[in-house]
Each structure stands twice: as structure tokens, then as C-alpha cells.
Design a protein around this motif. Structure first.
Motif, PDB file in Angstrom:
ATOM      1  N   MET A  26      -1.277  -5.833   9.705  1.00 56.62           N
ATOM      2  CA  MET A  26      -1.092  -4.579   8.969  1.00 56.62           C
ATOM      3  C   MET A  26       0.337  -4.466   8.437  1.00 56.62           C
ATOM      4  N   VAL A  27       1.320  -4.951   9.207  1.00 57.89           N
ATOM      5  CA  VAL A  27       2.719  -4.939   8.766  1.00 57.89           C
ATOM      6  C   VAL A  27       2.877  -5.799   7.516  1.00 57.89           C
ATOM      7  N   ILE A  28       2.266  -6.970   7.526  1.00 61.11           N
ATOM      8  CA  ILE A  28       2.362  -7.863   6.364  1.00 61.11           C
ATOM      9  C   ILE A  28       1.745  -7.195   5.134  1.00 61.11           C
ATOM     10  N   HIS A  29       0.554  -6.616   5.290  1.00 57.54           N
ATOM     11  CA  HIS A  29      -0.103  -5.927   4.169  1.00 57.54           C
ATOM     12  C   HIS A  29       0.739  -4.762   3.674  1.00 57.54           C
ATOM     13  N   ALA A  30       1.255  -3.939   4.596  1.00 56.16           N
ATOM     14  CA  ALA A  30       2.068  -2.782   4.209  1.00 56.16           C
ATOM     15  C   ALA A  30       3.301  -3.238   3.436  1.00 56.16           C
ATOM     16  N   SER A  31       3.923  -4.284   3.902  1.00 52.42           N
ATOM     17  CA  SER A  31       5.128  -4.791   3.247  1.00 52.42           C
ATOM     18  C   SER A  31       4.819  -5.316   1.850  1.00 52.42           C
ATOM     19  N   LEU A  32       3.845  -6.188   1.744  1.00 47.89           N
ATOM     20  CA  LEU A  32       3.537  -6.803   0.446  1.00 47.89           C
ATOM     21  C   LEU A  32       3.073  -5.767  -0.577  1.00 47.89           C
ATOM     22  N   ALA A  33       2.195  -4.855  -0.158  1.00 52.17           N
ATOM     23  CA  ALA A  33       1.680  -3.848  -1.093  1.00 52.17           C
ATOM     24  C   ALA A  33       2.792  -2.907  -1.555  1.00 52.17           C
ATOM     25  N   THR A  34       3.622  -2.445  -0.621  1.00 50.48           N
ATOM     26  CA  THR A  34       4.696  -1.509  -0.980  1.00 50.48           C
ATOM     27  C   THR A  34       5.745  -2.195  -1.846  1.00 50.48           C
ATOM     28  N   LYS A  35       6.123  -3.415  -1.482  1.00 52.90           N
ATOM     29  CA  LYS A  35       7.105  -4.160  -2.288  1.00 52.90           C
ATOM     30  C   LYS A  35       6.579  -4.384  -3.706  1.00 52.90           C
ATOM     31  N   PHE A  54      -3.603   2.768   9.166  1.00 53.48           N
ATOM     32  CA  PHE A  54      -2.639   2.751  10.268  1.00 53.48           C
ATOM     33  C   PHE A  54      -2.237   4.187  10.600  1.00 53.48           C
ATOM     34  N   MET A  55      -1.778   4.367  11.806  1.00 49.33           N
ATOM     35  CA  MET A  55      -1.457   5.699  12.325  1.00 49.33           C
ATOM     36  C   MET A  55       0.018   6.040  12.099  1.00 49.33           C
ATOM     37  N   PRO A  56       0.337   7.332  12.053  1.00 44.79           N
ATOM     38  CA  PRO A  56       1.741   7.732  11.969  1.00 44.79           C
ATOM     39  C   PRO A  56       2.526   7.140  13.147  1.00 44.79           C
ATOM     40  N   GLY A  57       3.724   6.664  12.859  1.00 45.12           N
ATOM     41  CA  GLY A  57       4.571   6.097  13.906  1.00 45.12           C
ATOM     42  C   GLY A  57       4.321   4.635  14.197  1.00 45.12           C
ATOM     43  N   SER A  58       3.257   4.073  13.678  1.00 43.83           N
ATOM     44  CA  SER A  58       2.953   2.652  13.908  1.00 43.83           C
ATOM     45  C   SER A  58       3.952   1.778  13.136  1.00 43.83           C
ATOM     46  N   TYR A  61       3.570   1.998   9.331  1.00 49.55           N
ATOM     47  CA  TYR A  61       4.041   3.311   8.870  1.00 49.55           C
ATOM     48  C   TYR A  61       5.570   3.341   8.859  1.00 49.55           C
ATOM     49  N   ARG A  62       6.188   2.869   9.917  1.00 48.56           N
ATOM     50  CA  ARG A  62       7.654   2.854   9.989  1.00 48.56           C
ATOM     51  C   ARG A  62       8.243   1.948   8.915  1.00 48.56           C
ATOM     52  N   LEU A  63       7.602   0.830   8.651  1.00 49.35           N
ATOM     53  CA  LEU A  63       8.093  -0.071   7.612  1.00 49.35           C
ATOM     54  C   LEU A  63       8.108   0.636   6.255  1.00 49.35           C
ATOM     55  N   VAL A  64       7.032   1.322   5.917  1.00 46.67           N
ATOM     56  CA  VAL A  64       6.947   2.015   4.629  1.00 46.67           C
ATOM     57  C   VAL A  64       7.941   3.174   4.566  1.00 46.67           C
ATOM     58  N   ARG A  85      10.834 -14.423   6.455  1.00 46.50           N
ATOM     59  CA  ARG A  85      10.621 -13.171   7.186  1.00 46.50           C
ATOM     60  C   ARG A  85      11.060 -11.961   6.371  1.00 46.50           C
ATOM     61  N   ASP A  86      11.122 -12.115   5.054  1.00 39.49           N
ATOM     62  CA  ASP A  86      11.600 -10.998   4.243  1.00 39.49           C
ATOM     63  C   ASP A  86      10.618  -9.827   4.188  1.00 39.49           C
ATOM     64  N   PHE A  87       9.427  -9.999   4.744  1.00 37.68           N
ATOM     65  CA  PHE A  87       8.471  -8.892   4.758  1.00 37.68           C
ATOM     66  C   PHE A  87       8.859  -7.837   5.789  1.00 37.68           C
ATOM     67  N   LEU A  88       9.852  -8.107   6.632  1.00 35.72           N
ATOM     68  CA  LEU A  88      10.279  -7.123   7.620  1.00 35.72           C
ATOM     69  C   LEU A  88      11.122  -6.017   7.003  1.00 35.72           C
ATOM     70  N   SER A  89      11.497  -6.186   5.746  1.00 35.97           N
ATOM     71  CA  SER A  89      12.296  -5.184   5.061  1.00 35.97           C
ATOM     72  C   SER A  89      11.782  -5.029   3.632  1.00 35.97           C
ATOM     73  N   LEU A  90      11.803  -3.783   3.134  1.00 34.77           N
ATOM     74  CA  LEU A  90      11.394  -3.539   1.750  1.00 34.77           C
ATOM     75  C   LEU A  90      12.530  -3.840   0.787  1.00 34.77           C
ATOM     76  N   GLY A  91      13.730  -4.021   1.296  1.00 35.00           N
ATOM     77  CA  GLY A  91      14.899  -4.270   0.461  1.00 35.00           C
ATOM     78  C   GLY A  91      15.920  -3.170   0.664  1.00 35.00           C
ATOM     79  N   SER A  92      17.116  -3.431   0.273  1.00 30.35           N
ATOM     80  CA  SER A  92      18.226  -2.519   0.488  1.00 30.35           C
ATOM     81  C   SER A  92      17.938  -1.120  -0.050  1.00 30.35           C
ATOM     82  N   GLY A  93      17.934  -0.147   0.843  1.00 30.00           N
ATOM     83  CA  GLY A  93      17.737   1.241   0.444  1.00 30.00           C
ATOM     84  C   GLY A  93      16.333   1.598   0.005  1.00 30.00           C
ATOM     85  N   MET A  94      15.388   0.685   0.104  1.00 28.14           N
ATOM     86  CA  MET A  94      14.023   0.940  -0.354  1.00 28.14           C
ATOM     87  C   MET A  94      13.184   1.505   0.795  1.00 28.14           C
TER      88      MET A  94
END
Length: 170
Positions: A26-35, A54-58, A61-64, A85-94
Motif C-alpha cells: 500500500m505504501v508503494i501504491h500511495a507513493s507512486l500514485a501521489t508522485k 488504508f486507514m487514517p494514521g497508517s 496515509y502518513r506518506l501522503v 528507495r525513493d518511494f519513501l518520500s514524495l520529494g522535498s516539501g511535497m
């Protein structure tokens, strides 16, 4: 904008696979879709809505909403040789904001369903995320669990997910 003349903005929708048993996926999907949405928007205001499963606080959710996960976060995918491992961050200030969180808090539930394989589920899975420059004016009030007489869908609700809506100023 003043006079009702708005500028361009971007809307993205997503139905995330329901892989709740493996939050790393879910983290990978959230990262790729949001990016992808933020990249496509190229700085324009954007709205990202859908069934994120995904649930609030998961972790997803925290990544987004925070824009990153810590290296030691238990919901991040394991390290693998040669895998970026760049999917762990959306990018600077994003990051994005949840419209409901901005308007006072995530709803108690957006999904109230009985599944023959997994049983009864009650929780919040649906979100309207907005980029930082979008102002949330308010959100539709949803029914509380004790106000529902049966699981969804029902005779009055056509889906197992409640309809969510927000008033936004771009």
C-alpha cells in the motif's frame, strides 16, 4: 479567485488495490500514485480523491499527508539490493492534506460492509486529498456508525462506501 474566475487545476482519482494485509504494498501504491499526480500537476493546485483502502494514521496515509516515511517505519517495504528507495518520500516539501482532517477530523467511517471472506469491516478508507495551496471550506457530514441501521450497500445507499464531498477554494 475574486469574481469567480478560477485558473487551471488538476483532479486525480484512484482506487487502490485492497491489500490491507501487506501495508508495504500500500505504501508503494500511495507513493507512486501521489508522485504521479503531483508531477502531472506541475505546481497547479490538485485534488486527489478515491477509495484508498488504508486507514487514517497508517503508513500510506502518513506518506501522503506528511510527505515521507521514516527509514525505520515498520510499514515501509524492505530494503533490496538494486532497488531505489525513493518511494519513501514524495520529494522535498511535497505532501497533501486530507480535506476531512482539515475540516475538523476524518470521519468515523466511510465503509461499513460485510464480506463473506473477511467479515465485518467498519472504518475510513475514502479520502479527498488536496495540495497545500487548496483551501478546504468544509466537508459533507457523514452518518455515524450508530446512525446506520444495516451494513452497506442498502436500499438507500448504493455502495459499501459512503459518498464524501468537500467545498474547496483553489
Amino acid at each position: 479567485s475574486p469574481g469567480g474566475k478560477g485558473g487551471p487545476f488538476v483532479v486525480g482519482t484512484y482506487h487502490m488495490p485492497c491489500v490491507y494485509w501487506d501495508p508495504r504494498v500500500m505504501v508503494i501504491h500511495a507513493s507512486l500514485a501521489t508522485k504521479h499526480l503531483l508531477s502531472f500537476a506541475s505546481g497547479l493546485p490538485c485534488v486527489f480523491a478515491g477509495d484508498f483502502n488504508f486507514m487514517p494514521g497508517s503508513g500510506p496515509y502518513r506518506l501522503v499527508t506528511e510527505g515521507k516515511l521514516d527509514e525505520d517505519d515498520l510499514e515501509q517495504p524492505p530494503k533490496k539490493e538494486g532497488v531505489d528507495r525513493d518511494f519513501l518520500s514524495l520529494g522535498s516539501g511535497m505532501r497533501m492534506k486530507s480535506a476531512y482532517a482539515e475540516a475538523g477530523g476524518e470521519p468515523e467511517l466511510t465503509n461499513y460492509a460485510e464480506n463473506p471472506r473477511s467479515g465485518l469491516f467498519i472504518g475510513t478508507l475514502d479520502y479527498i486529498f488536496v495540495s497545500p495551496k487548496v483551501r478546504v471550506l468544509g466537508c459533507t457530514q457523514l452518518l455515524a456508525k450508530d446512525e446506520l441501521k444495516t451494513t452497506l450497500p442498502s436500499e438507500t445507499e448504493p455502495s459499501d462506501h459512503m459518498m464524501i464531498a468537500a467545498d474547496l477554494r483553489l
